[in-house]
Design an enzyme around this catalytic site. Sequence first.
Site, mmCIF file in Angstrom:
data_model
loop_
_atom_site.group_PDB
_atom_site.id
_atom_site.type_symbol
_atom_site.label_atom_id
_atom_site.label_comp_id
_atom_site.label_asym_id
_atom_site.label_seq_id
_atom_site.Cartn_x
_atom_site.Cartn_y
_atom_site.Cartn_z
ATOM 1 N N SER A 69 37.012 40.522 34.112
ATOM 2 C CA SER A 69 37.543 39.158 34.127
ATOM 3 C C SER A 69 36.483 38.072 34.147
ATOM 4 C CB SER A 69 38.485 38.966 35.318
ATOM 5 O OG SER A 69 39.696 39.648 35.121
ATOM 6 N N LYS B 54 36.491 35.865 31.157
ATOM 7 C CA LYS B 54 37.436 34.756 31.015
ATOM 8 C C LYS B 54 36.728 33.405 31.054
ATOM 9 C CE LYS B 54 41.078 37.524 33.206
ATOM 10 N NZ LYS B 54 41.885 37.730 34.435
ATOM 11 N N TYR C 64 41.811 40.501 23.774
ATOM 12 C CA TYR C 64 41.722 40.425 25.238
ATOM 13 C C TYR C 64 41.132 41.701 25.842
ATOM 14 C CZ TYR C 64 43.204 39.868 30.099
ATOM 15 O OH TYR C 64 43.242 39.791 31.464
ATOM 16 N N TYR D 70 41.092 34.689 42.557
ATOM 17 C CA TYR D 70 42.517 34.881 42.826
ATOM 18 C C TYR D 70 42.818 34.503 44.286
ATOM 19 C CZ TYR D 70 41.406 37.498 38.620
ATOM 20 O OH TYR D 70 40.904 37.864 37.396
ATOM 21 N N VAL E 263 36.943 43.065 38.134
ATOM 22 C CA VAL E 263 37.216 44.316 38.849
ATOM 23 C C VAL E 263 36.209 45.419 38.521
ATOM 24 C CG1 VAL E 263 39.666 43.830 39.169
ATOM 25 C CG2 VAL E 263 38.918 45.103 37.137
#
Length: 313
Positions: A63, A66, A190, A242, A260
């Site tokens: 991630s 992103k 993605y 998050y 992760v």
Amino acid sequence: MDLGAIVSETWAELADERGSGNPARYIPALALVDPNKFGIALATSDGEVFCAGDTDEAFSIQSISKVFALALALEREGPALWDAVGREPSGNAFNSIVQLEREKGIPRNPFINSGAIVTTDRFIGDRSPDEAVGDLLVRLQRMGRDEAIRFDPEVARSESETGSRNRSLAWFLADFGRLLNPVEDVLSVYFRQCALAMSCRQLAESALFLAFDGTDPVTGQQMCSASRARRINALMLLCGHYDNSGQFAFEVGFPGKSGVGGGILASVPGRAAIAVWSPGLNRAGTSLLGAKALAQIARRTSWSVFSGKLPEI
């Protein structure tokens, strides 16, 4: 300030905690990574990179990608991107379907999975998936000054084979009319984007633009405008981890984005970009040892976006 000593001492102080936390196992390829890996790289504006531990071994940035996709989507879409994705912390799991349905298919921010899928869709634009993926890779190789940066096809395949929740999110988005491209085209990009393999050194160098108003201070290459770099930093601070974002801001004090795969990318505006890697995660999916290392660096340097003035290097 002796940044080399700070990085080395931080690594040495935490080295006995290698293997702490729980590596991500829901993506089979990530479950195979040695949990004892631990690296720190700190890049500065003069081209210096201070390293300790496993800093030259590539890992799946997941991630963290992103952040780069958001910068490139904003380059293509401009402010119109914010019509499709919000800028608020989610307060829910990063892959929540309930929140997406309740809020009519507009994701809370670009860093939860649904928001990242929308961002990837806008980054693709009217191109083919392969063209978009190629553009992302070229940009990262340029910003990282290293053509060895690559995608890991095994991780991408593993992502796709276990990506049922992301497919569900994408189909919800499509049902609400939020995607401009076919679902499988968007997911193709993605999954490969999340499977970028980079070392701590490459990641820190690639992200210098975040700390220096959108431009790599070493080469002068511009990734985005100064105002967009500031906005990306703000989103990293608010949403980069998050449900753990508030705790990270409290303990570390500068923008960061976790993945992760065990990596964390941090930006210290006007000072440095820092990448850490340790595969063991806390309950929120942030590297347990990596977050500790960044907190130690923040303490040793007194760097914080919340202080009146950042100390000189």
